[in-house]
Design a protein around this motif. Structure first.
Motif, PDB file in Angstrom:
ATOM      1  N   ASN A 139       1.022  -2.161   8.376  1.00 49.57           N
ATOM      2  CA  ASN A 139       1.085  -3.595   8.622  1.00 49.57           C
ATOM      3  C   ASN A 139       1.644  -3.781  10.025  1.00 49.57           C
ATOM      4  O   ASN A 139       2.852  -3.691  10.253  1.00 49.57           O
TER       5      ASN A 139
ATOM      6  N   GLY B 266      -0.121  -8.454  12.602  1.00 43.82           N
ATOM      7  CA  GLY B 266      -0.056  -9.177  11.345  1.00 43.82           C
ATOM      8  C   GLY B 266      -1.120  -8.799  10.341  1.00 43.82           C
ATOM      9  O   GLY B 266      -1.228  -9.422   9.290  1.00 43.82           O
ATOM     10  N   GLN B 267      -1.905  -7.767  10.635  1.00 45.70           N
ATOM     11  CA  GLN B 267      -2.937  -7.318   9.710  1.00 45.70           C
ATOM     12  C   GLN B 267      -2.625  -5.902   9.245  1.00 45.70           C
ATOM     13  O   GLN B 267      -2.082  -5.094   9.986  1.00 45.70           O
TER      14      GLN B 267
ATOM     15  N   GLY C 126       3.709  -4.983   1.437  1.00 49.28           N
ATOM     16  CA  GLY C 126       4.132  -6.376   1.495  1.00 49.28           C
ATOM     17  C   GLY C 126       3.892  -6.982   2.861  1.00 49.28           C
ATOM     18  O   GLY C 126       2.922  -6.663   3.545  1.00 49.28           O
ATOM     19  N   THR C 127       4.798  -7.845   3.304  1.00 53.23           N
ATOM     20  CA  THR C 127       4.630  -8.538   4.585  1.00 53.23           C
ATOM     21  C   THR C 127       5.448  -7.915   5.706  1.00 53.23           C
ATOM     22  O   THR C 127       5.361  -8.362   6.861  1.00 53.23           O
ATOM     23  N   ASP C 128       6.244  -6.917   5.426  1.00 49.47           N
ATOM     24  CA  ASP C 128       7.085  -6.296   6.452  1.00 49.47           C
ATOM     25  C   ASP C 128       6.261  -5.352   7.324  1.00 49.47           C
ATOM     26  O   ASP C 128       5.141  -4.967   6.995  1.00 49.47           O
TER      27      ASP C 128
ATOM     28  N   HIS D   9       2.963  -5.255  13.424  1.00 53.45           N
ATOM     29  CA  HIS D   9       3.655  -6.468  13.856  1.00 53.45           C
ATOM     30  C   HIS D   9       3.869  -6.522  15.361  1.00 53.45           C
ATOM     31  O   HIS D   9       4.473  -7.468  15.856  1.00 53.45           O
TER      32      HIS D   9
END
Length: 608
Positions: free
Chosen positions: A248, A124-125, A231-233, A250
């Motif tokens: 990013n 998540g970072q 972004g968040t993906d 996950h």
């Protein structure tokens, strides 16, 4: 020991035979994790000090390779690429790269371009890594490719009618005003059928190279290569301006990267055989053979996750690609350039031109830059643009193609054209192929019509026989565009969305009368005076479409059937006709609750 004259003569004859029939001084080289790069590489197992296999592919780069030499890679092992080999040889035989050892449970050795990174920060970072000079072009979490970040996220930025066209810079647009795009890559869809990639080199959005077609109104573009796009993906971006990779993360899977460059490149002069090897994670082409003379043979390989072509062959006199599987390529799955003769047979191709795309690929099988080509019994599922592309003196027979033209328009599942009106090549045969689902992206729409064609004979095409093909769910089943002296016969067109058969010329083209009926007619573009349109022949073609009358037109029209319903199609009155197609149709029916149609032809099938 004395040797009798007769025995001496026999030995000399045997030596002479061996000299003629076998490459002189051919050497075997082995690579295995049990070896050492300080070994001579000449045996599969260690036999003494410095005698045994090499440990890495890097040891092969110091060799002077000749035709007749063999490179054996241990089955079930992974070898770190890339590998560049030079061959300069005119002697008999071919340089062969193949497998050795226990190949029953582990059928192929693997050459990989993946380099595992040190541990990254938590899930998540966004992790930022400054890496050695060299462009990162792929990222993996375990064995799963991570999507490349882009802007816009999943579409093109479409330019309005007020846009000021440019071919040297990115036109201004409010969606990107103030955003950092220095060294970002612009993926410009300048036409429905054309995609170009350029690097932005300054804050004024100038491009490193002039576009072939300007970014105009209704054209589209997307961008990659900046951290702000993540972004968040679970995405990644590599910023070329500062050599920084941003991810990013996950999952807890280890992260690997691939640098730009061919995974296995063989160049020079000679002959090459590559058999039973897997290529995984190429920063350009998976396997690239750039050889003067030839021949080249590629058999039973697997190529996966290539940013460029899966397999490319340049300059060979003859080139064969057989019994192989190529999946997830950014460009073409199989590509030939300046080869006299190409044979492509019994290959499986998945997701050609779709990997990390949309991309500027040309075809799943691209044999256009050959003098002659034979493309038979291949299976193609999902292609970004054309499925099979050939020029003259070609045979395209018994192939199955489904879901082609997914990224671009003005496209054919099978496509051919000629360079000019004087390009008079021998007969091309397109026969016995099954084509299903030709449809794609129309988000960039600069002109009126979209062309998603089953079999497309484009500009200056002559002497092509289109015979006995089955086309299901194309925009236009068969399209002759500025083409003449071709023969279209015994084909089956099922559920075309716009036209079944269409012949059109660019000069003064008009629709023939008022016969458009929900996509069931042939569109004949007439032009006068013009050299095209007068000699194409249509014979005994059959069309199948729910509830509409069908009319076929041609300059030399002979015995075209106006309509043939298939069992399971509802007519306008809601009834089901019973006249079947004259092919081996089994297993349920089209349009019925039970399911689809299976068409068996030449031991291959397509199912709706």
């Amino acid at each position: 020991m004395k040797i009798s004259p007769s025995a001496a003569t026999s030995i000399l004859l045997s030596m002479a035979f061996c000299a003629v029939s076998s490459p002189a001084l051919a050497i075997n080289y082995y690579v295995s994790s049990t070896g050492s790069d300080s070994n001579n590489g000449n045996s599969e197992a260690v036999t003494g000090p410095a005698k045994g296999p090499f440990a890495t592919l890097n040891a092969l780069t110091r060799l002077k390779l000749e035709n007749g030499d063999n490179i054996f890679l241990a089955c079930g092992e992974r070898f770190q690429g890339p590998l560049n080999l030079s061959l300069q040889s005119t002697r008999a035989g071919a340089l062969t790269i193949t497998r050795s050892g226990n190949c029953i449970e582990n059928p192929r050795p693997v050459i990989t371009g993946k380099i595992q990174l040190a541990a990254l920060s938590g899930v998540g970072q966004v992790s930022d890594l400054t890496l050695p000079v060299g462009e990162i072009v792929q990222v993996f979490a375990g064995n799963i490719p991570v999507a490349r970040a882009r802007f816009p996220k999943s579409t093109y930025l479409i330019y309005p009618d007020t846009a000021i066209a440019s071919d040297i810079r990115i036109p201004s647009n409010s969606a990107i005003d103030g955003k950092d795009l220095l060294k970002a890559v612009a993926h410009a869809r300048t036409e429905e059928w054309f995609l170009e990639e350029r690097t932005i080199i300054d804050v004024n959005l100038a491009l490193d190279k002039k576009l072939e077609h300007p970014l105009n109104h209704k054209a589209g573009v997307y961008f990659t290569g900046k951290e702000w796009m993540i972004g968040t993906d679970y995405n990644w971006a590599y910023d070329k301006s500062i050599h920084k990779l941003s991810i990013n993360k996950h999952t807890n899977y280890p992260v690997s990267v691939v640098y730009q460059g061919d995974l296995l490149l063989i160049s020079g002069r000679g002959s090459v055989v590559v058999d039973s090897v897997e290529f995984d994670g190429a920063g350009a082409d998976g396997l690239k053979i750039n050889i003067q003379d030839g021949p080249v043979k590629v058999n039973n390989i697997m190529s996966r996750h290539s940013v460029g072509n899966g397999i490319s062959v340049w300059g060979a006199i003859t080139a064969e690609v057989t019994n192989s599987k190529i999946e997830d390529t950014g460009l073409d799955a199989i590509f030939f350039a300046e080869s006299l003769n190409a044979t492509v047979k019994k290959n499986v191709i998945l997701n050609a031109g779709l990997y990390q795309g949309p991309n500027p690929n040309l075809a799943a099988i691209n044999a256009h830059r050959t003098v002659s080509a034979t493309v038979t019994e291949n299976f193609i599922d999902r292609a970004g643009y054309i499925g099979i592309r050939v020029s003259g003196a070609a045979k395209v027979q018994g192939n199955i193609l489904q879901s082609t033209c997914l990224n671009l328009s003005d496209c054919g599942a099978i496509y051919t054209w000629r360079r000019n009106i004087d390009d008079l090549r021998p007969l091309t045969e397109i026969s016995g192929n099954v084509i299903k689902n030709v449809d794609g992206d129309i988000s960039v729409k600069r002109w009126l019509n979209d062309w998603f064609v089953g079999i497309y004979l484009d500009d200056y095409t002559k002497n092509v026989s289109v015979d006995g093909n089955i086309i299901i769910n194309a925009g236009q089943s068969i399209y002759l565009h500025n083409a003449e002296n071709n023969f279209v016969k015994n084909n089956y067109s099922v559920a075309s969305r716009v036209y079944n058969l269409i012949m059109k010329n660019d000069k003064n083209a008009i629709q023939q009368g008022d016969l458009y009926a929900g996509g069931d007619v042939v569109y004949i573009g007439m032009s006068s005076p013009y050299t095209f349109r007068t000699q194409n022949i249509f014979e005994s073609n059959t069309t199948v479409k729910t509830g509409w009358s069908v009319q076929n037109f041609g300059e030399s029209l002979q015995t075209n059937e106006t309509l043939r319903f298939l069992t399971g199609f509802k007519k306008a009155d809601g009834t089901f006709p019973v006249t079947p197609l004259p092919v081996n149709c089994v297993n349920k029916t089209i349009g019925s609750p039970e399911g689809g149609l299976k068409i068996v032809s030449a031991a291959v099938y397509a199912c709706l």
